[in-house]
Design an enzyme around this catalytic site. Structure first.
Site, short mmCIF file in Angstrom:
data_model
loop_
_atom_site.label_atom_id
_atom_site.label_comp_id
_atom_site.label_asym_id
_atom_site.label_seq_id
_atom_site.Cartn_x
_atom_site.Cartn_y
_atom_site.Cartn_z
N SER A 262 0.87 -1.19 0.00
CA SER A 262 0.00 0.00 0.00
C SER A 262 0.89 1.23 0.00
O SER A 262 2.07 1.14 0.36
CB SER A 262 -0.85 0.04 1.26
OG SER A 262 -0.03 0.40 2.37
N ASP A 263 0.37 2.37 -0.35
CA ASP A 263 1.12 3.61 -0.13
C ASP A 263 1.01 3.95 1.36
O ASP A 263 0.22 3.38 2.10
CB ASP A 263 0.61 4.74 -1.04
CG ASP A 263 1.70 5.78 -1.27
OD1 ASP A 263 2.66 5.85 -0.46
OD2 ASP A 263 1.62 6.55 -2.25
N TRP A 264 1.81 4.91 1.76
CA TRP A 264 1.98 5.25 3.19
C TRP A 264 0.62 5.57 3.85
O TRP A 264 -0.05 6.53 3.45
CB TRP A 264 2.89 6.47 3.28
CG TRP A 264 3.17 6.94 4.67
CD1 TRP A 264 2.28 7.56 5.51
CD2 TRP A 264 4.39 6.84 5.39
NE1 TRP A 264 2.87 7.85 6.70
CE2 TRP A 264 4.18 7.42 6.67
CE3 TRP A 264 5.66 6.34 5.10
CZ2 TRP A 264 5.18 7.51 7.62
CZ3 TRP A 264 6.65 6.43 6.06
CH2 TRP A 264 6.41 7.00 7.30
#
Ligand code: BGC
Length: 700
Positions: A262-264
């Site tokens: 996932s992104d941050w």
């Protein structure tokens, strides 16, 4: 350990250990006695929980990474090494031009070099995975992350994306100095509405498949080990929890079998999207969609074990995700050498001369000469330089978090060696008088600060700063000859100053050797050869504006016509279009030879005779565009389908052979299938996207 049986290994893990593999934490959770501060302090993870985590983001250097790995391996029962990840986007300590600048080199070999040389340096700094390349198509100058993209064209994007992956990963992923490449942000992140960061993207399935997937497909076919999901929504489902996107399309259709991260913080951001109202809910959605690693949202670490114990998530599903994580660790050779790239002794081997020299070579080819009324190059004549960027080192651009300013010479330092050059102090008294007194020619260094583009840097005003526009106007009124050098991480609107400047150089953020590259271009030691990877608009109101736009039922031909596609207060065209870029040579196309018909599966071979009518050797980029004249869906007016950069000597005539692959004649039809139409196509050949020679080929 090459023959390690991943499934057998997984069978030995506890559920806590399995979930740990799916968790990524920042290095500060592990370094020394560091106290965790900031938004994640509140989760107050126990030592036990932290030491289950399977990967780390952002270790500051090899020494720290080594220590973290050592302690981790001592504490863990399973002895599966941690994987260290970071954003090495355009270099590590030595910085290359921002990717949008590098894309403007139109030189795939150089892109491969950027990735290869970045890996060599990053391999000494405790990084094993880089969150690069960004494969998002970018078409809206307002969006701050344009700087990290390959620009507005799907073909250029896919060619360059593939080179980044090959450069980072090398021929053999487990050999020395490689990085695993994590291509991002799947998908449609560049299409956020209004260019506003993190906004939603509305893309038809057909367009997603045709314009946005090819760069990811190219990365996957080149072996990319990881994919990062995007922050935006697709079809009103956040990419992070979009099963169709991450599982059906990415794994099914595009054939990806690596890690999806996932992104941050994005997993729990689905609460803000209102798709869930608890961490539990977010974790369930993300697991179902196909997120293998949760980057810093804490949903997995806090909730997954319980969800499995309660029977709300099957343990076999967790095993599938864990498999992907362990597989990369195995392929990367971590089981043989958990300390790969983490050698503390190498901490000093950064800023290598070969890497810095390479940054100069890329900068030379990335800088774009937009306009030249004959003022450049400056040779044996007096000139002065002025501007905010002269006595500065702000040339690296965003995403250069480890870039070292100590390797950078300022423009002032480099130009001071030229006795023809007078440096006007930006903050000095009477600077205006000095400029007006010294010489007729002035070179101005202006534009964006690094912090003005990159993530979360969307803008509605993409002009130069008011005071800079004002200076240019006054210098023009005083009769000066002006060269403007623009620093930027996005296409800026230069319409206020375009007519006032004799020459304009679009430098992007050229990196560690910016000053040397600009000096060489301005004085003619290097002949510019960059071509815009993104069109420059005439005003923000035109955005998004891109050369490969679609025809309408009422095409624009003349401004006087009322009911045609146009603005009543703005031009129909960009200020400078994709593919544009001048050099000091004068290369012309003398003849284009190609067959008038071809079979469905035949490539189109072109033979182009080019001549350099000047006495200056240089480099040019031959560009071939196609337009399908009758198709089953509306096709862009023209699309880049082949290009090649070549060198040409002074006065030389050369034959350039260039091939358009048969598949490039196709497109995605309404049934989301790749199809090639029989019939006529325009084939447009030139050194930019506007000034082109058109021929017809018929597919029979
Ligand atoms: C960015 C990613 C980046 C990640 C880790 C996010 O905010 O969108 O591109 O890789 O942070 O630094």
């Amino acid at each position: 350990m090459k023959n390690i049986d991943i499934n057998k290994l997984i069978a030995t893990l506890t559920i806590e250990e399995k979930v740990g593999q799916l968790v990524q934490l920042t290095a500060d959770h592990f370094i020394g006695e560091a106290e965790i501060t900031g938004p994640y302090a509140k989760y107050n993870l126990s030592d036990e929980q932290k030491y289950y985590a399977g990967s780390i983001i952002g270790a500051p250097d090899a020494t720290n990474a080594y220590e973290i790995q050592k302690t981790y391996l001592e504490k863990s029962n399973h002895k599966i090494p941690l994987l260290f990840m970071a954003d090495v986007i355009h270099g590590s300590h030595s910085i290359f031009p921002v990717p949008l600048g590098a894309a403007s080199s139109f030189n795939p070999k150089l892109i491969n070099d950027i990735a290869k040389y970045s890996s060599i340096e990053a391999a000494n700094t405790g990084v094993q995975v880089t969150f690069s390349p960004m494969a998002d198509l970018a078409r809206d100058a307002r969006w701050g992350r344009n700087m990290e993209s390959n620009g507005e064209d799907p073909y250029l994007n896919k060619v360059l994306t593939s080179e980044y992956v090959k450069g980072y990963q090398g021929n053999q992923l487990d050999s020395n100095s490689t990085l695993v490449s994590c291509v991002k942000h799947f998908a449609g992140y560049g299409m956020v509405e209004s260019g506003r960061e993190y906004n939603y993207s509305d893309l038809s399935e057909r367009v997603l498949n045709e314009m946005h997937y090819p760069s990811y497909k190219a990365a996957i076919d080149s072996g990319a080990g990881m994919v990062m999901s995007a922050f935006n929504t697709i079809d009103c489902i956040p990419a992070t929890v979009n099963r169709k996107l991450l599982t059906d399309d990415l794994r099914g259709k595009l054939g990806f079998d690596g890690i999806v991260i996932s992104d941050w913080g994005a997993v729990t951001e689905t609460i803000n999207h209102k798709l869930a109202d608890s961490f539990e809910g977010c974790a369930k959605l993300a697991v179902d969609a196909g997120i293998d690693i949760d980057m810093m949202s804490f949903a997995y670490i806090l909730e997954l074990v319980e969800l499995v114990k309660k029977g709300e998530i099957e343990e076999s599903r967790i095993d599938e995700l864990v498999y992907n994580v362990i597989k990369i660790k195995k392929d990367y050779g971590l089981f043989e050498n958990p300390y790969k790239n983490l050698d503390p002794k190498k901490d000093k081997e950064i800023g290598l001369k070969t890497v810095l020299d390479k940054t100069k070579e890329v900068a030379d080819e990335s800088i774009v000469l937009l306009k030249n009324d004959g003022m450049l190059p400056l040779k044996d004549e007096k000139y002065c330089i002025y501007g905010r960027k002269v006595d500065s080192k702000d040339y690296m651009g965003p995403w250069s978090w480890q870039g070292k300013t100590e390797y950078i010479s300022s423009i002032k330092d480099v130009f001071a060696k030229d006795e023809n050059c007078q440096i006007i102090d930006y903050n000095g008294a009477n600077f205006e008088q000095q400029i007006f007194d010294h010489s007729k020619k002035i070179v101005l260094f202006m534009g964006e600060n690094s912090w003005e583009s990159g993530e979360a840097k969307s803008k509605t005003n993409i002009k130069l700063k008011i005071e800079e526009i004002d200076i240019i106007k006054r210098l023009k009124m005083a009769g000066k000859e002006i060269t403007l050098v623009v620093f930027a991480g996005r296409p800026l609107d230069l319409s206020d100053v375009d007519m006032l400047c004799d020459s304009i150089i679009y430098a992007w953020f050229p990196g560690s050797r910016a000053a040397e590259a600009l000096y060489d271009i301005i004085t003619g030691v290097v002949n510019p050869s960059g071509k815009l990877a993104m069109s420059l608009p005439k005003s923000v109101g035109q955005c998004p504006i891109y050369y490969n736009n679609y025809p309408t039922g009422r095409p624009y031909e003349k401004a006087e016509e009322a009911y045609v596609t146009k603005y009543i207060d703005e031009s129909h065209y960009p200020l400078y279009s994709f593919g544009h870029g001048l050099s000091y040579s004068d290369v012309v196309i003398k003849e284009v030879q190609m067959s008038e018909t071809k079979g469905l599966n035949d490539n189109l071979e072109l033979t182009v005779v080019v001549e350099n009518e000047s006495n200056i050797a240089g480099k040019e980029v031959l560009q071939v565009y196609l337009n399908d004249l009758v198709a089953s869906v509306v096709r862009p007016r023209k699309e880049l389908k082949a290009f090649t950069k070549f060198e040409i000597g002074a006065g030389e005539t050369k034959i350039i052979n260039i091939t358009v692959d048969s598949k490039e004649f196709g497109y995605i039809n309404q049934n989301i299938e790749h199809t090639i139409d029989k019939g006529k196509f325009e084939v447009m050949v030139g050194f930019n996207s506007e000034d082109i020679e058109t021929k017809i080929v018929e597919i029979v």
